[in-house]
Design a protein around this motif. Structure first.
Motif, PDB file in Angstrom:
ATOM      1  N   MET A   1     -40.626  33.637 -31.858  1.00  0.00           N
ATOM      2  CA  MET A   1     -39.870  33.485 -30.614  1.00  0.00           C
ATOM      3  C   MET A   1     -40.398  34.394 -29.513  1.00  0.00           C
ATOM      4  SD  MET A   1     -37.720  31.076 -30.938  1.00  0.00           S
ATOM      5  CE  MET A   1     -36.907  31.375 -29.370  1.00  0.00           C
ATOM      6  N   LYS A   2     -40.809  35.595 -29.866  1.00  0.00           N
ATOM      7  CA  LYS A   2     -41.262  36.546 -28.856  1.00  0.00           C
ATOM      8  C   LYS A   2     -42.708  36.309 -28.436  1.00  0.00           C
ATOM      9  CE  LYS A   2     -38.033  40.250 -30.003  1.00  0.00           C
ATOM     10  NZ  LYS A   2     -37.867  41.634 -30.515  1.00  0.00           N
ATOM     11  N   ASP A   3     -43.539  35.777 -29.342  1.00  0.00           N
ATOM     12  CA  ASP A   3     -44.951  35.550 -29.020  1.00  0.00           C
ATOM     13  C   ASP A   3     -45.179  34.239 -28.276  1.00  0.00           C
ATOM     14  OD1 ASP A   3     -45.559  37.916 -30.220  1.00  0.00           O
ATOM     15  OD2 ASP A   3     -46.472  37.052 -32.022  1.00  0.00           O
ATOM     16  N   ALA A   4     -44.318  33.274 -28.494  1.00  0.00           N
ATOM     17  CA  ALA A   4     -44.502  31.948 -27.891  1.00  0.00           C
ATOM     18  C   ALA A   4     -43.991  31.905 -26.454  1.00  0.00           C
ATOM     19  CB  ALA A   4     -43.766  30.901 -28.720  1.00  0.00           C
ATOM     20  N   ILE A   5     -44.467  30.905 -25.711  1.00  0.00           N
ATOM     21  CA  ILE A   5     -43.884  30.579 -24.417  1.00  0.00           C
ATOM     22  C   ILE A   5     -42.697  29.658 -24.688  1.00  0.00           C
ATOM     23  CG2 ILE A   5     -44.283  29.622 -22.120  1.00  0.00           C
ATOM     24  CD1 ILE A   5     -46.021  32.014 -22.708  1.00  0.00           C
ATOM     25  N   VAL A   6     -41.506  30.090 -24.292  1.00  0.00           N
ATOM     26  CA  VAL A   6     -40.283  29.391 -24.682  1.00  0.00           C
ATOM     27  C   VAL A   6     -39.774  28.517 -23.527  1.00  0.00           C
ATOM     28  CG1 VAL A   6     -37.894  29.634 -25.456  1.00  0.00           C
ATOM     29  CG2 VAL A   6     -39.653  31.216 -26.296  1.00  0.00           C
ATOM     30  N   TYR A   7     -39.583  27.247 -23.843  1.00  0.00           N
ATOM     31  CA  TYR A   7     -39.002  26.277 -22.918  1.00  0.00           C
ATOM     32  C   TYR A   7     -37.671  25.802 -23.505  1.00  0.00           C
ATOM     33  CZ  TYR A   7     -43.764  26.005 -21.000  1.00  0.00           C
ATOM     34  OH  TYR A   7     -44.986  26.302 -20.440  1.00  0.00           O
ATOM     35  N   VAL A   8     -36.753  25.405 -22.644  1.00  0.00           N
ATOM     36  CA  VAL A   8     -35.434  24.945 -23.082  1.00  0.00           C
ATOM     37  C   VAL A   8     -35.045  23.708 -22.294  1.00  0.00           C
ATOM     38  CG1 VAL A   8     -34.654  27.259 -23.756  1.00  0.00           C
ATOM     39  CG2 VAL A   8     -34.251  26.449 -21.421  1.00  0.00           C
ATOM     40  N   ASP A   9     -33.954  23.055 -22.711  1.00  0.00           N
ATOM     41  CA  ASP A   9     -33.406  21.983 -21.877  1.00  0.00           C
ATOM     42  C   ASP A   9     -32.511  22.573 -20.798  1.00  0.00           C
ATOM     43  OD1 ASP A   9     -31.450  22.716 -23.761  1.00  0.00           O
ATOM     44  OD2 ASP A   9     -31.457  20.766 -24.757  1.00  0.00           O
ATOM     45  N   SER A  10     -31.694  23.571 -21.159  1.00  0.00           N
ATOM     46  CA  SER A  10     -30.794  24.234 -20.210  1.00  0.00           C
ATOM     47  C   SER A  10     -30.810  25.736 -20.454  1.00  0.00           C
ATOM     48  CB  SER A  10     -29.369  23.690 -20.373  1.00  0.00           C
ATOM     49  OG  SER A  10     -28.418  24.558 -19.789  1.00  0.00           O
ATOM     50  N   ARG A  11     -31.093  26.515 -19.417  1.00  0.00           N
ATOM     51  CA  ARG A  11     -31.057  27.981 -19.547  1.00  0.00           C
ATOM     52  C   ARG A  11     -29.667  28.451 -19.940  1.00  0.00           C
ATOM     53  NH1 ARG A  11     -35.072  31.282 -17.509  1.00  0.00           N
ATOM     54  NH2 ARG A  11     -36.800  30.213 -16.460  1.00  0.00           N
ATOM     55  N   GLU A  12     -28.659  27.929 -19.242  1.00  0.00           N
ATOM     56  CA  GLU A  12     -27.286  28.358 -19.501  1.00  0.00           C
ATOM     57  C   GLU A  12     -26.876  28.043 -20.937  1.00  0.00           C
ATOM     58  OE1 GLU A  12     -27.611  27.352 -15.093  1.00  0.00           O
ATOM     59  OE2 GLU A  12     -28.253  26.453 -16.991  1.00  0.00           O
TER      60      GLU A  12
ATOM     61  N   GLU B   1     -52.301  25.712 -23.687  1.00  0.00           N
ATOM     62  CA  GLU B   1     -53.270  26.507 -24.434  1.00  0.00           C
ATOM     63  C   GLU B   1     -52.599  27.585 -25.289  1.00  0.00           C
ATOM     64  OE1 GLU B   1     -52.230  28.960 -20.923  1.00  0.00           O
ATOM     65  OE2 GLU B   1     -52.508  26.815 -21.308  1.00  0.00           O
ATOM     66  N   ARG B   2     -51.315  27.833 -25.055  1.00  0.00           N
ATOM     67  CA  ARG B   2     -50.573  28.851 -25.784  1.00  0.00           C
ATOM     68  C   ARG B   2     -49.664  28.222 -26.837  1.00  0.00           C
ATOM     69  NH1 ARG B   2     -49.427  33.417 -22.637  1.00  0.00           N
ATOM     70  NH2 ARG B   2     -48.223  34.144 -24.441  1.00  0.00           N
ATOM     71  N   THR B   3     -49.209  29.022 -27.774  1.00  0.00           N
ATOM     72  CA  THR B   3     -48.165  28.570 -28.688  1.00  0.00           C
ATOM     73  C   THR B   3     -46.880  28.398 -27.887  1.00  0.00           C
ATOM     74  OG1 THR B   3     -49.171  29.786 -30.525  1.00  0.00           O
ATOM     75  CG2 THR B   3     -46.864  29.104 -30.784  1.00  0.00           C
ATOM     76  N   THR B   4     -46.258  27.237 -28.003  1.00  0.00           N
ATOM     77  CA  THR B   4     -45.061  26.949 -27.220  1.00  0.00           C
ATOM     78  C   THR B   4     -43.910  26.561 -28.136  1.00  0.00           C
ATOM     79  OG1 THR B   4     -45.843  24.672 -26.888  1.00  0.00           O
ATOM     80  CG2 THR B   4     -46.249  26.248 -25.112  1.00  0.00           C
ATOM     81  N   VAL B   5     -42.704  26.939 -27.729  1.00  0.00           N
ATOM     82  CA  VAL B   5     -41.477  26.542 -28.421  1.00  0.00           C
ATOM     83  C   VAL B   5     -40.572  25.853 -27.420  1.00  0.00           C
ATOM     84  CG1 VAL B   5     -39.330  27.369 -29.482  1.00  0.00           C
ATOM     85  CG2 VAL B   5     -41.528  28.350 -30.191  1.00  0.00           C
ATOM     86  N   PHE B   6     -40.141  24.652 -27.752  1.00  0.00           N
ATOM     87  CA  PHE B   6     -39.083  23.999 -26.988  1.00  0.00           C
ATOM     88  C   PHE B   6     -37.805  24.104 -27.798  1.00  0.00           C
ATOM     89  CE2 PHE B   6     -36.628  19.941 -26.442  1.00  0.00           C
ATOM     90  CZ  PHE B   6     -35.951  20.367 -25.299  1.00  0.00           C
TER      91      PHE B   6
END
Length: 325
Positions: free
Chosen positions: A252-263, A296-301
């Protein structure tokens, strides 16, 4: 004034009785080819934070402690599109091998002008279909070019819907699946009707995978950073409570984290809250061009599901139902 009042009364009186659209009919009317473009537009509208486009509070929940579950209420109003919906969804933490469903859901579609009920429809199919479609959108935006290996952790309904849309949208050379129960893997392989490799461990499933989908009922991490190839994309769908986890802190800390809703993520996602990971962007931000897609990075949705996704799906089902009739 009297004319206006009579006109409104007449409109209310003439409102058609609500229709009920059952599971099989929802399944026959909701197709990824129509849904995915509609969801991409809706995600962009949500992230624009324009109240004339989307009003959607964070999901409210009621604990069902006696039954190890909770009920969520997910209302959405899309003023410009004339869509008003609410989804009622119950989640349960079931024992391994339980015959009881882990999720039950219903969606109601209302007339925003009069407030009358237009339709009630099965929410399980909508939930599974739109969730898988949004995960596929995340992969479309974030996975690296030339991705060849897909790994799915979990073998329930969400695993099946994700398999369907990911194999329709992308050309993976190999699909792997893992479950805690061997019977679940065997049942999944038989049900999907396509080439799948069953794996005995999570590590075996995800080593060298380009895209990883986690759709487990786990409350503790099952996916660890050291098993993942740098540059992989993870669509994390399970663990929808603030004290539930699927992914470990390092990932979680190393990846670029994307979400559907921040809230929603900061309220409901244990993977984000407990790890202290920073949310980089919403998918809608990437669609709108205000945030970059770091392929190019590890990503988490981190997917939690949103009312606007249900609203768009329900309206699409209703429109298709009307056309069919």
């Amino acid at each position: 004034i009297l004319h206006t009042v009579l006109h409104k009364l007449r409109k209310t009186a003439m409102a058609e009785p609500p229709v009920v659209i059952w599971e099989q009919e929802v399944r026959s009317l909701l197709h990824y080819r129509d849904l995915i473009p509609s969801l991409e537009v809706a995600l962009g509208k949500f992230s624009s934070r324009d109240s004339a486009e989307v009003i959607q509070p964070v999901r409210s929940t009621i604990p069902l402690q006696k039954h190890s579950g909770f009920m969520g209420l997910m209302p959405t109003y899309m003023e410009r599109d004339g869509i008003l919906t609410t989804k009622f969804v119950c989640f349960y933490k079931r024992q391994e091998g339980s015959a009881l469903p882990a999720v039950q859901a219903s969606v109601v579609l209302l007339d925003p002008e009069n407030g009358n009920l237009k339709a009630v429809m099965d929410g399980e199919v909508i939930t599974a279909t739109r969730t898988a479609a949004v995960s596929a959108i995340s992969a479309k935006l974030l996975m690296r070019p030339g991705a060849e290996v897909l790994a799915i952790l979990g073998t329930g309904k969400q695993a099946q819907s994700h398999y369907t849309v990911f194999t329709e949208m992308f050309s993976f050379k190999e699909v792997r699946v893992w479950s805690r129960m061997r019977e679940g893997v065997e049942r999944f392989i038989q049900s999907v009707g396509g080439p799948v490799k069953g794996c005995a461990s999570v590590e075996e499933a995800v080593r060298g995978a380009d895209v990883i989908v986690t759709v487990t009922g786990s409350t503790e991490p099952v996916l660890y950073s050291q098993w993942i190839t740098p540059g992989a994309h993870v669509a994390a769908v399970g663990a929808c409570r603030p004290d539930w986890r699927e992914l470990d802190d390092v990932l979680m800390k190393d990846a670029i984290v994307y979400v559907d809703s921040r809230e929603g993520a900061m309220t409901e996602s244990g993977d984000i809250i407990l790890s202290g990971a920073e949310v980089f962007a919403e998918l809608g931000d990437v669609i709108n061009g205000s945030k970059a897609a770091h392929r190019e990075r590890t990503t988490v949705f981190k997917s939690l599901g949103m009312g606007v996704e249900d609203a768009v799906s329900a309206q699409l089902v209703f429109d298709q139902w009307k056309d069919k009739k």
